[in-house]
Design a protein around this motif. Structure first.
Motif, PDB file in Angstrom:
ATOM      1  N   TRP A 157       0.838  -1.200   0.000  1.00 20.44           N
ATOM      2  CA  TRP A 157       0.000   0.000   0.000  1.00 20.44           C
ATOM      3  C   TRP A 157       0.879   1.259   0.000  1.00 20.44           C
ATOM      4  CZ3 TRP A 157      -0.154   2.986   4.696  1.00 20.44           C
ATOM      5  CH2 TRP A 157      -0.924   4.143   4.586  1.00 20.44           C
ATOM      6  N   THR A 160       2.406   1.785  -3.308  1.00 15.02           N
ATOM      7  CA  THR A 160       1.342   2.198  -4.224  1.00 15.02           C
ATOM      8  C   THR A 160       1.051   3.689  -4.048  1.00 15.02           C
ATOM      9  OG1 THR A 160       0.392  -0.023  -4.198  1.00 15.02           O
ATOM     10  CG2 THR A 160      -1.048   1.757  -4.938  1.00 15.02           C
ATOM     11  N   MET A 161       1.065   4.166  -2.834  1.00  7.67           N
ATOM     12  CA  MET A 161       0.813   5.596  -2.588  1.00  7.67           C
ATOM     13  C   MET A 161       1.935   6.458  -3.143  1.00  7.67           C
ATOM     14  SD  MET A 161      -2.101   6.025  -1.183  1.00  7.67           S
ATOM     15  CE  MET A 161      -2.647   4.715  -2.274  1.00  7.67           C
ATOM     16  N   LYS A 164       1.160   7.633  -6.711  1.00 14.83           N
ATOM     17  CA  LYS A 164       0.043   8.578  -6.951  1.00 14.83           C
ATOM     18  C   LYS A 164       0.493  10.002  -6.961  1.00 14.83           C
ATOM     19  CE  LYS A 164      -3.435   5.455  -5.539  1.00 14.83           C
ATOM     20  NZ  LYS A 164      -4.719   5.325  -6.038  1.00 14.83           N
TER      21      LYS A 164
END
Length: 164
Positions: A157, A160-161, A164
């Motif tokens: 996670w 993944t952030m 962004k």
């Protein structure tokens, strides 16, 4: 089930079904192989990443491979605890892994994408092995792998952030 049949099936020191434990050992060796190849990939990303976020990613990759190393050690020791010998050669790891060796990658986005993919693959493998460990009655292995999944998912996670 009679006592005689129970003794024949539960002949290992943990009093777990020997046939299931042999299968679990094979699954754990495969997972250990996955860890080693992914670990080495992350080490390569740590050494070779380039770009404006070098310092951040260099540190995060080091944190990740340090945790992977700890998981490798715990996993190998669990294999010994359940009565088997863990694989311990890279040639065996390469034969038994679902991960591919990744070389010549230095771009930040590509390194991060490979880490996310590798973590996802590890998580998926952990779930299968943990489920089988539970079915085999080996709740200690199931618990260890479940804890690993929680940590790996959190790391996935976080990477993944970053994208962004």
């Amino acid at each position: 089930m009679t006592t005689t049949n129970t003794k024949a099936m539960l002949s290992n020191h943990l009093n777990l079904d020997e046939k299931k434990m042999k299968k679990l050992h094979g699954m754990l060796d495969d997972l250990l192989s996955d860890y080693h190849v992914f670990y080495q990939n992350v080490r390569g990303f740590h050494w070779n990443v380039q770009g404006r976020d070098f310092f951040v990613l260099h540190e995060k990759f080091e944190e990740l491979y340090t945790q992977l190393y700890q998981n490798i050690d715990d996993l190998a020791e669990r294999i010994i605890t359940i009565g088997f010998r863990p694989l311990h050669s890279y040639s065996d790891y390469l034969k038994n892994t679902i991960h591919k060796e990744i070389t010549d990658i230095s771009g930040e986005e590509e390194c991060v994408n490979q880490v996310i993919h590798g973590l996802g693959t590890l998580v998926s493998s952990h779930r299968k092995v943990a489920e089988f460990a539970g079915e085999a009655g080996d709740i200690a292995t199931e618990d260890m792998l479940t804890a690993f999944v929680g940590d790996l998912e959190k790391r996935m996670w976080m990477f993944t952030m970053y994208r962004k």
